[in-house]
Design a protein around this motif. Structure first.
Motif, mmCIF file in Angstrom:
data_model
loop_
_atom_site.group_PDB
_atom_site.id
_atom_site.type_symbol
_atom_site.label_atom_id
_atom_site.label_comp_id
_atom_site.label_asym_id
_atom_site.label_seq_id
_atom_site.Cartn_x
_atom_site.Cartn_y
_atom_site.Cartn_z
ATOM 1 N N GLY A 38 31.850 32.467 42.376
ATOM 2 C CA GLY A 38 31.973 33.878 41.635
ATOM 3 C C GLY A 38 30.710 34.833 42.024
ATOM 4 O O GLY A 38 30.038 34.343 43.278
ATOM 5 N N GLY A 39 30.778 35.901 41.710
ATOM 6 C CA GLY A 39 29.566 36.978 42.108
ATOM 7 C C GLY A 39 30.100 37.994 42.744
ATOM 8 O O GLY A 39 31.305 38.130 42.788
ATOM 9 N N SER A 83 30.866 41.148 45.240
ATOM 10 C CA SER A 83 31.323 40.993 46.925
ATOM 11 C C SER A 83 30.200 40.987 47.643
ATOM 12 O O SER A 83 30.105 40.159 48.434
ATOM 13 C CB SER A 83 32.384 42.307 46.838
ATOM 14 O OG SER A 83 33.428 42.194 46.265
ATOM 15 N N GLU A 84 29.343 41.941 47.457
ATOM 16 C CA GLU A 84 28.106 41.998 48.378
ATOM 17 C C GLU A 84 27.341 40.636 48.372
ATOM 18 O O GLU A 84 26.797 40.060 49.671
ATOM 19 C CB GLU A 84 27.247 43.124 48.140
ATOM 20 C CG GLU A 84 27.878 44.365 48.539
ATOM 21 C CD GLU A 84 26.764 45.576 48.573
ATOM 22 O OE1 GLU A 84 25.608 45.369 48.494
ATOM 23 O OE2 GLU A 84 27.471 46.659 48.398
ATOM 24 N N ASN A 85 26.892 39.945 47.284
ATOM 25 C CA ASN A 85 26.283 38.930 47.036
ATOM 26 C C ASN A 85 27.028 37.873 47.565
ATOM 27 O O ASN A 85 26.578 36.863 48.099
ATOM 28 C CB ASN A 85 26.077 38.772 45.553
ATOM 29 C CG ASN A 85 25.111 39.548 44.911
ATOM 30 O OD1 ASN A 85 24.317 40.339 45.655
ATOM 31 N ND2 ASN A 85 25.202 39.614 43.697
ATOM 32 N N ARG A 86 28.407 37.684 47.287
ATOM 33 C CA ARG A 86 29.160 36.388 47.857
ATOM 34 C C ARG A 86 29.228 36.599 49.395
ATOM 35 O O ARG A 86 29.029 35.496 50.212
ATOM 36 C CB ARG A 86 30.608 36.695 47.478
ATOM 37 C CG ARG A 86 31.539 35.434 48.034
ATOM 38 C CD ARG A 86 32.858 35.549 47.367
ATOM 39 N NE ARG A 86 32.765 35.198 46.027
ATOM 40 C CZ ARG A 86 33.742 35.216 45.108
ATOM 41 N NH1 ARG A 86 34.884 35.505 45.664
ATOM 42 N NH2 ARG A 86 33.626 35.023 43.947
ATOM 43 N N GLU A 87 29.400 37.667 49.891
ATOM 44 C CA GLU A 87 29.502 37.968 51.328
ATOM 45 C C GLU A 87 28.046 37.538 52.133
ATOM 46 O O GLU A 87 28.027 36.537 53.022
ATOM 47 C CB GLU A 87 29.503 39.348 51.571
ATOM 48 C CG GLU A 87 29.805 39.895 53.399
ATOM 49 C CD GLU A 87 30.018 41.205 53.481
ATOM 50 O OE1 GLU A 87 29.625 41.820 54.311
ATOM 51 O OE2 GLU A 87 30.926 41.800 52.694
ATOM 52 N N LYS A 131 37.479 42.014 45.121
ATOM 53 C CA LYS A 131 37.738 40.895 44.285
ATOM 54 C C LYS A 131 36.512 39.829 44.632
ATOM 55 O O LYS A 131 36.202 39.133 43.681
ATOM 56 C CB LYS A 131 38.956 40.246 43.872
ATOM 57 C CG LYS A 131 40.048 41.104 43.332
ATOM 58 C CD LYS A 131 41.340 40.364 43.446
ATOM 59 C CE LYS A 131 42.620 41.043 44.080
ATOM 60 N NZ LYS A 131 43.820 40.039 43.788
ATOM 61 N N GLY A 132 36.132 39.857 45.825
ATOM 62 C CA GLY A 132 35.112 39.216 46.216
ATOM 63 C C GLY A 132 35.782 37.984 47.079
ATOM 64 O O GLY A 132 35.066 37.003 47.355
ATOM 65 N N ASP A 133 37.251 38.054 47.198
ATOM 66 C CA ASP A 133 37.856 37.092 47.920
ATOM 67 C C ASP A 133 37.533 37.207 49.631
ATOM 68 O O ASP A 133 37.516 38.399 50.095
ATOM 69 C CB ASP A 133 39.315 37.147 47.852
ATOM 70 C CG ASP A 133 39.707 36.673 46.344
ATOM 71 O OD1 ASP A 133 39.045 35.714 45.806
ATOM 72 O OD2 ASP A 133 40.741 37.254 45.779
ATOM 73 N N VAL A 134 37.245 36.241 50.330
ATOM 74 C CA VAL A 134 37.033 36.253 52.001
ATOM 75 C C VAL A 134 38.233 36.982 52.282
ATOM 76 O O VAL A 134 39.448 36.451 52.086
ATOM 77 C CB VAL A 134 36.926 35.070 52.314
ATOM 78 C CG1 VAL A 134 36.700 35.199 53.901
ATOM 79 C CG2 VAL A 134 35.509 34.339 51.649
ATOM 80 N N LYS A 135 37.896 38.085 53.185
ATOM 81 C CA LYS A 135 39.180 38.689 53.894
ATOM 82 C C LYS A 135 39.112 38.345 55.155
ATOM 83 O O LYS A 135 40.383 37.822 55.889
ATOM 84 C CB LYS A 135 38.879 40.419 53.651
ATOM 85 C CG LYS A 135 39.881 41.187 53.980
ATOM 86 C CD LYS A 135 39.779 42.505 53.729
ATOM 87 C CE LYS A 135 40.323 43.473 54.634
ATOM 88 N NZ LYS A 135 40.146 45.034 54.208
ATOM 89 N N THR A 136 38.054 38.408 56.044
ATOM 90 C CA THR A 136 37.771 37.922 57.440
ATOM 91 C C THR A 136 36.377 37.207 57.598
ATOM 92 O O THR A 136 35.538 37.320 56.955
ATOM 93 C CB THR A 136 37.765 39.071 58.351
ATOM 94 O OG1 THR A 136 36.675 39.944 58.116
ATOM 95 C CG2 THR A 136 39.021 39.989 58.195
ATOM 96 N N VAL A 137 36.741 36.176 58.430
ATOM 97 C CA VAL A 137 35.385 35.432 58.894
ATOM 98 C C VAL A 137 35.317 35.516 60.560
ATOM 99 O O VAL A 137 36.282 35.350 60.980
ATOM 100 C CB VAL A 137 35.397 34.088 58.555
ATOM 101 C CG1 VAL A 137 34.368 33.473 58.920
ATOM 102 C CG2 VAL A 137 35.547 33.863 56.886
ATOM 103 N N ALA A 138 34.510 35.975 60.978
ATOM 104 C CA ALA A 138 34.194 35.865 62.512
ATOM 105 C C ALA A 138 33.150 35.105 62.805
ATOM 106 O O ALA A 138 31.804 35.621 62.200
ATOM 107 C CB ALA A 138 34.167 37.349 62.893
ATOM 108 N N ILE A 139 32.997 34.199 63.535
ATOM 109 C CA ILE A 139 31.829 33.352 63.937
ATOM 110 C C ILE A 139 31.687 33.617 65.652
ATOM 111 O O ILE A 139 32.641 33.337 66.053
ATOM 112 C CB ILE A 139 32.120 31.870 63.813
ATOM 113 C CG1 ILE A 139 32.305 31.564 62.461
ATOM 114 C CG2 ILE A 139 30.929 31.028 64.177
ATOM 115 C CD1 ILE A 139 32.807 30.179 61.982
ATOM 116 N N LYS A 140 30.578 34.213 65.859
ATOM 117 C CA LYS A 140 30.338 34.653 67.351
ATOM 118 C C LYS A 140 29.660 33.592 67.972
ATOM 119 O O LYS A 140 28.375 33.051 67.617
ATOM 120 C CB LYS A 140 29.360 35.867 67.167
ATOM 121 C CG LYS A 140 30.388 36.867 66.634
ATOM 122 C CD LYS A 140 29.387 38.032 66.298
ATOM 123 C CE LYS A 140 29.513 38.625 64.817
ATOM 124 N NZ LYS A 140 28.502 39.356 64.307
#
Length: 169
Positions: free
Chosen positions: A21-22, A24-28, A49-58
């Motif tokens: 929980g938490g 959005s900015e804190n979770r990100e 809602k704080g759910d992960v929308k995208t993840v990019a690993i560079k």
């Protein structure tokens, strides 16, 4: 290749972290901080809602993740369907092109039909189409001095789509 697989596994782990929980900015920030512990440069976006929308690993110029966008330098006359979940992209400097991997819930025939329509509309000419195995279809296009090669591979309930763009040899 092992690095890419490791990064994809980390994407899954990051997705699990998103269940916390938490705000959005804190979770990100928490997810990105956790990735940094493993030496991973991750860019995470979450929805309202704080759910992960995208993840990019560079890693250098390569990116792996979920729901990625095409790189800014990607050819604008190759339109990838909006419903594809792009999971990896990397420039291919020696070939002046890109390698892109995506997942699609469409069946192979629908993917091929859509590619034929969109690529033709953008001035590309189909050069080869075949099905080397029951689980794989491929289709190639040419335009000017460039090539675009698509492989569609059965992947459970989805199809993996591999795209390579390059200059003609």
């Amino acid at each position: 290749m092992n690095t890419i697989l490791r990064n994809i596994a980390l994407v899954g782990a990051i997705a699990l972290l998103s269940a916390c929980g938490g705000e959005s900015e804190n979770r990100e920030a928490a997810i990105e901080k956790e990735a940094k512990k493993y030496g991973i440069d991750a860019d995470v976006t979450v929805d309202e809602k704080g759910d992960v929308k995208t993840v990019a690993i560079k890693r250098g110029n390569a990116v792996v993740g979920q729901h990625l966008s095409v790189p800014a330098e990607f050819p604008d006359d190759i339109k990838l369907p909006a419903n594809w979940n792009m999971i990896a992209s990397a420039p291919v400097p020696n070939l002046n092109g890109f390698s892109v991997q995506a997942l699609s819930e469409d069946d192979a025939e629908t993917i091929l039909t859509n590619l034929r329509g969109s690529m033709s509309a953008d001035g590309w000419t189909e050069t080869v189409a075949d099905q080397p195995t029951p689980q794989m279809s491929r289709i190639n296009f040419e335009k000017d001095d460039r090539m675009a090669n698509f492989n569609i591979i059965a992947n459970g309930d989805t199809n993996a789509v591999q795209l390579m763009t390059m200059s003609k040899p």
